[in-house]
Scaffold this motif. Sequence first.
Motif, PDB file in Angstrom:
ATOM      1  N   TRP A  22     -24.074  -5.947  -1.018  1.00  0.00           N
ATOM      2  CA  TRP A  22     -23.496  -7.004  -0.190  1.00  0.00           C
ATOM      3  C   TRP A  22     -24.492  -7.597   0.798  1.00  0.00           C
ATOM      4  N   ASN A  23     -25.758  -7.247   0.636  1.00  0.00           N
ATOM      5  CA  ASN A  23     -26.812  -7.835   1.469  1.00  0.00           C
ATOM      6  C   ASN A  23     -27.537  -8.907   0.660  1.00  0.00           C
ATOM      7  N   PRO A  24     -27.411 -10.178   1.035  1.00  0.00           N
ATOM      8  CA  PRO A  24     -28.024 -11.252   0.234  1.00  0.00           C
ATOM      9  C   PRO A  24     -29.544 -11.216   0.221  1.00  0.00           C
ATOM     10  N   TRP A  25     -30.166 -10.527   1.190  1.00  0.00           N
ATOM     11  CA  TRP A  25     -31.623 -10.456   1.266  1.00  0.00           C
ATOM     12  C   TRP A  25     -32.174  -9.137   0.743  1.00  0.00           C
ATOM     13  N   SER A  26     -31.324  -8.324   0.161  1.00  0.00           N
ATOM     14  CA  SER A  26     -31.767  -7.018  -0.317  1.00  0.00           C
ATOM     15  C   SER A  26     -32.660  -7.159  -1.550  1.00  0.00           C
ATOM     16  N   THR A  27     -33.728  -6.366  -1.566  1.00  0.00           N
ATOM     17  CA  THR A  27     -34.610  -6.309  -2.728  1.00  0.00           C
ATOM     18  C   THR A  27     -34.437  -4.993  -3.493  1.00  0.00           C
ATOM     19  N   ASP A  28     -33.557  -4.151  -3.002  1.00  0.00           N
ATOM     20  CA  ASP A  28     -33.293  -2.858  -3.648  1.00  0.00           C
ATOM     21  C   ASP A  28     -32.191  -3.033  -4.686  1.00  0.00           C
ATOM     22  N   VAL A  29     -32.497  -3.837  -5.697  1.00  0.00           N
ATOM     23  CA  VAL A  29     -31.542  -4.132  -6.766  1.00  0.00           C
ATOM     24  C   VAL A  29     -32.155  -3.644  -8.076  1.00  0.00           C
ATOM     25  N   PRO A  30     -31.461  -2.800  -8.842  1.00  0.00           N
ATOM     26  CA  PRO A  30     -32.055  -2.191 -10.037  1.00  0.00           C
ATOM     27  C   PRO A  30     -32.019  -3.077 -11.283  1.00  0.00           C
ATOM     28  N   TYR A  31     -32.022  -4.358 -11.106  1.00  0.00           N
ATOM     29  CA  TYR A  31     -32.026  -5.262 -12.258  1.00  0.00           C
ATOM     30  C   TYR A  31     -32.519  -6.633 -11.809  1.00  0.00           C
ATOM     31  N   ALA A  32     -32.873  -7.458 -12.781  1.00  0.00           N
ATOM     32  CA  ALA A  32     -33.287  -8.837 -12.524  1.00  0.00           C
ATOM     33  C   ALA A  32     -32.616  -9.727 -13.558  1.00  0.00           C
ATOM     34  N   THR A  33     -32.158 -10.890 -13.112  1.00  0.00           N
ATOM     35  CA  THR A  33     -31.446 -11.828 -13.977  1.00  0.00           C
ATOM     36  C   THR A  33     -32.210 -13.142 -14.028  1.00  0.00           C
ATOM     37  N   PHE A  34     -32.402 -13.663 -15.225  1.00  0.00           N
ATOM     38  CA  PHE A  34     -33.170 -14.896 -15.389  1.00  0.00           C
ATOM     39  C   PHE A  34     -32.397 -15.902 -16.241  1.00  0.00           C
ATOM     40  N   THR A  35     -32.690 -17.169 -15.986  1.00  0.00           N
ATOM     41  CA  THR A  35     -32.217 -18.258 -16.833  1.00  0.00           C
ATOM     42  C   THR A  35     -33.359 -19.262 -16.945  1.00  0.00           C
ATOM     43  N   GLU A  36     -33.172 -20.310 -17.721  1.00  0.00           N
ATOM     44  CA  GLU A  36     -34.267 -21.247 -17.964  1.00  0.00           C
ATOM     45  C   GLU A  36     -34.518 -22.153 -16.761  1.00  0.00           C
ATOM     46  N   HIS A  37     -35.769 -22.511 -16.578  1.00  0.00           N
ATOM     47  CA  HIS A  37     -36.198 -23.369 -15.469  1.00  0.00           C
ATOM     48  C   HIS A  37     -35.718 -24.800 -15.710  1.00  0.00           C
ATOM     49  N   PRO A  38     -35.377 -25.546 -14.638  1.00  0.00           N
ATOM     50  CA  PRO A  38     -34.897 -26.935 -14.820  1.00  0.00           C
ATOM     51  C   PRO A  38     -35.896 -27.852 -15.501  1.00  0.00           C
ATOM     52  N   MET A  39     -37.186 -27.522 -15.457  1.00  0.00           N
ATOM     53  CA  MET A  39     -38.211 -28.387 -16.037  1.00  0.00           C
ATOM     54  C   MET A  39     -38.502 -28.077 -17.502  1.00  0.00           C
ATOM     55  N   LYS A  40     -37.605 -27.371 -18.147  1.00  0.00           N
ATOM     56  CA  LYS A  40     -37.830 -26.993 -19.542  1.00  0.00           C
ATOM     57  C   LYS A  40     -38.055 -28.206 -20.433  1.00  0.00           C
ATOM     58  N   TYR A  41     -37.315 -29.266 -20.210  1.00  0.00           N
ATOM     59  CA  TYR A  41     -37.389 -30.434 -21.088  1.00  0.00           C
ATOM     60  C   TYR A  41     -38.294 -31.531 -20.539  1.00  0.00           C
ATOM     61  N   SER A  42     -39.088 -31.240 -19.518  1.00  0.00           N
ATOM     62  CA  SER A  42     -39.932 -32.277 -18.931  1.00  0.00           C
ATOM     63  C   SER A  42     -41.132 -32.613 -19.805  1.00  0.00           C
ATOM     64  N   SER A  43     -41.642 -31.646 -20.560  1.00  0.00           N
ATOM     65  CA  SER A  43     -42.788 -31.891 -21.433  1.00  0.00           C
ATOM     66  C   SER A  43     -42.872 -30.776 -22.463  1.00  0.00           C
ATOM     67  N   GLU A  44     -43.727 -30.978 -23.444  1.00  0.00           N
ATOM     68  CA  GLU A  44     -43.897 -29.955 -24.483  1.00  0.00           C
ATOM     69  C   GLU A  44     -44.507 -28.694 -23.909  1.00  0.00           C
ATOM     70  N   LYS A  45     -45.406 -28.848 -22.934  1.00  0.00           N
ATOM     71  CA  LYS A  45     -46.042 -27.686 -22.305  1.00  0.00           C
ATOM     72  C   LYS A  45     -45.019 -26.806 -21.607  1.00  0.00           C
ATOM     73  N   PHE A  46     -44.125 -27.422 -20.840  1.00  0.00           N
ATOM     74  CA  PHE A  46     -43.121 -26.648 -20.115  1.00  0.00           C
ATOM     75  C   PHE A  46     -42.020 -26.149 -21.042  1.00  0.00           C
ATOM     76  N   SER A  47     -41.820 -26.827 -22.146  1.00  0.00           N
ATOM     77  CA  SER A  47     -40.827 -26.360 -23.098  1.00  0.00           C
ATOM     78  C   SER A  47     -41.209 -24.994 -23.659  1.00  0.00           C
ATOM     79  N   LYS A  48     -42.490 -24.730 -23.793  1.00  0.00           N
ATOM     80  CA  LYS A  48     -42.949 -23.460 -24.345  1.00  0.00           C
ATOM     81  C   LYS A  48     -42.839 -22.324 -23.337  1.00  0.00           C
ATOM     82  N   ILE A  49     -43.219 -22.588 -22.085  1.00  0.00           N
ATOM     83  CA  ILE A  49     -43.258 -21.504 -21.101  1.00  0.00           C
ATOM     84  C   ILE A  49     -41.930 -21.320 -20.373  1.00  0.00           C
ATOM     85  N   CYS A  50     -40.983 -22.233 -20.571  1.00  0.00           N
ATOM     86  CA  CYS A  50     -39.674 -22.099 -19.920  1.00  0.00           C
ATOM     87  C   CYS A  50     -38.588 -21.636 -20.880  1.00  0.00           C
ATOM     88  N   LYS A  51     -38.938 -21.438 -22.133  1.00  0.00           N
ATOM     89  CA  LYS A  51     -37.938 -21.086 -23.144  1.00  0.00           C
ATOM     90  C   LYS A  51     -37.585 -19.606 -23.040  1.00  0.00           C
TER      91      LYS A  51
END
Length: 279
Positions: free
Chosen positions: A186-215
């Motif tokens: 319940w601490n929004p600034w806590s870093t003691d979290v035993p997992y990490a969650t990811f989703t795609e970056h908003p710039m995925k479709y900005s160029s072919e270069k970012f499409s590769k590294i944001c996929k």
Amino acid sequence: MSTIGSFEGFEPVSLKPDDDDHPSERERLPVEERSSGRDSASDRIARQPSVTESALYPNPFLQPHSTRKYFVTRPGAIETAIEDLKTHVEEKRGEVVQGFWLLTEVDHWNNEKERLVAITEDTLLICKYDFIMLSCVQLQCIPLNSICRICLGNFVFPGKSLDKRQGEGIRIFWGKREEQSLLSRWNPWSTDVPYATFTEHPMKYSSEKFSKICKMSAFTAQLVPAVQNAHKTSSEPGRGKGVMVSTEPILIETYTGLMSFIGNRNKLGYSLARGSVGF
């Protein structure tokens, strides 16, 4: 609507209400062309929007998140970040990076954070990089043989949550979620979290270069075998059991979500141009 009577040498003109400041294209045509009803070439050209006006005053709603606002898309920014992280890993940790990705981390309070992620033979690196000052702010190192579970799926929220997100992501566990303390959860600034969650970056479709590294699919395809191989070669007690990969909804346990509502809509977790402040 009233009209002024026609006199010799004058054409009848219709009076319009004062609040109608934007006459239609049809009403701006000469009276002779209107009465003729012919769809001539000049008539069609007159109906087309001004190219000059469109160029000078683009519609701001066509691109709500312009690529130029994100500093990561500035020339040389992502290349500098990758080179900085690569040099740090090789010199300080003696490891070789096998792949880089630009992803968005979603923390346990649904806040979006721009992250540069790298995979070596033994470690998952999550880097908070300042693309404005071109410097690494924070680096989290997670041994691959400590990752016990990888979950893929759509984001879900409690039924009474006020701030929800669409889309899918990946959650990487290196500890049991049940072991997370109540204070940390319940601490929004806590870093003691035993997992990490990811989703795609908003710039995925900005160029072919970012499409590769944001996929995210490419990131998952390299992460899973790297973790499996790390478990096989690990000599630590309790390791070698492998990693469980599952497809199920990813729960983000937020209810009010006021902080994430404000932060995510203003892209506070990204290195973003905020506009001029002075005069």
